[in-house]
Design an enzyme around this catalytic site. Structure first.
Site, mmCIF file in Angstrom:
data_model
loop_
_atom_site.group_PDB
_atom_site.id
_atom_site.type_symbol
_atom_site.label_atom_id
_atom_site.label_comp_id
_atom_site.label_asym_id
_atom_site.label_seq_id
_atom_site.Cartn_x
_atom_site.Cartn_y
_atom_site.Cartn_z
ATOM 1 N N HIS A 134 24.578 10.828 48.074
ATOM 2 C CA HIS A 134 23.594 10.312 47.117
ATOM 3 C C HIS A 134 24.178 9.123 46.362
ATOM 4 C CE1 HIS A 134 21.591 14.145 47.872
ATOM 5 N NE2 HIS A 134 20.501 13.573 47.392
ATOM 6 N N LYS A 138 23.956 9.936 40.488
ATOM 7 C CA LYS A 138 23.527 11.354 40.526
ATOM 8 C C LYS A 138 24.503 12.208 39.721
ATOM 9 C CE LYS A 138 22.057 15.121 43.554
ATOM 10 N NZ LYS A 138 20.892 15.452 42.718
#
Ligand code: NAD
Length: 245
Positions: A134, A138
């Protein structure tokens, strides 16, 4: 039927902004309220039929209690909840329809289904590893989606997430055991969300991958879940229920 009036919680965030943009293109829904940290949630709640919650895990339990009290549909995309926070979500689901999914994309929900099938067909001779990547902003790891993939693998193999998932490896860790499920979280750049499940055996390897390139897939899925929940009794649902998988 009147358009379903939504309250978007976490409205200034990446997902909140995408949900508002997608809702504006959908005649079946309206955005009655956009709420972020510091805004008056209670006043906004009175104006809506359904809450779409993509904020922070510490926020979800109070949102769930308020929805249960006010009789509003709740769609939760937020990830990273503690056991106590999940218990509060379950309590709310006894009173109103709650769709709680770590990933609202149709593709990822297909990956969940394929992962279960592959684990059943391939059997215990295959080593299991989950890899996710990600964007660098995040906050939680591993992703809720990676956690769900590992839970599915654990269910099929009669293992447990808490006891058998091995998060990363470092140093002299010894040989891999037959039962561990490896979990690896990569972070960097602007990656929206990549997930791969690896099934590795002697002489062959199967990899199932999904790569999201736009947050719209999650936003459209969450709006679809809210519309679906309008027809459902109180209960805890996931995106598999919404898609009829
Ligand atoms: P983000 O950090 O961009 O946005 C979160 C927003 O929540 C921010 O605007 C923040 O100010 C707001 N917020 C914080 N406290 C709040 C409060 N008390 N009340 C209202 N709003 C508050 O994060 P993001 O990328 O939009 O992701 C949000 C969550 O959704 C994360 O948990 C992420 O993992 C999850 N997510 C889920 C899916 C899915 O399909 N289920 C997809 C993408 C992201």
């Amino acid at each position: 039927m009147n358009p379903l009036q939504l309250l978007v919680n976490g409205s200034r965030g990446r997902m909140g902004q995408t949900i508002i943009a997608c809702a504006e293109q959908d005649d079946a829904v309206g955005v009655a309220a956009a709420v972020d940290e510091g805004d008056d949630f209670s006043a906004a709640l009175a104006k809506c039929d359904a809450v779409i919650e993509f904020s922070h895990h510490t926020v979800t339990a109070s949102v769930a209690r308020a929805c249960a009290e006010a009789g509003k549909i709740l769609v939760i995309g937020t990830t990273g909840h503690t056991d106590a926070e999940v218990a509060a979500i379950r309590e709310a689901a006894a009173r109103v329809p709650v769709v709680f999914a770590p990933n609202f994309s149709v593709g990822v929900n297909t990956l969940f289904w394929l992962t279960r099938k592959a684990a059943e067909i391939l059997g215990p001779g295959f080593d299991l590893e989950v890899v996710e990547m990600h964007h660098r902003l995040k906050k939680d790891a591993p992703s809720g989606t990676a956690k769900r993939l590992a839970e599915i693998l654990a269910e099929v193999r009669d293992l447990s997430y808490a006891g058998d998932v091995r998060h990363g490896r470092e140093g002299i860790v010894g040989e891999r055991t037959d039962t561990e499920i490896g979990m690896h979280a990569l972070r960097g750049g602007d990656v929206v969300g990549d997930h791969t499940v690896v099934f590795a055996a002697q002489g062959e390897r199967v990899e199932l991958s999904h790569k999201a390139s736009s947050r719209e897939t999650f936003a459209r899925g969450a709006i679809r879940a809210a519309k679906w929940a309008r027809e459902q009794p109180a209960g805890l649902y996931d995106m598999q229920s919404v898609l009829g998988l």
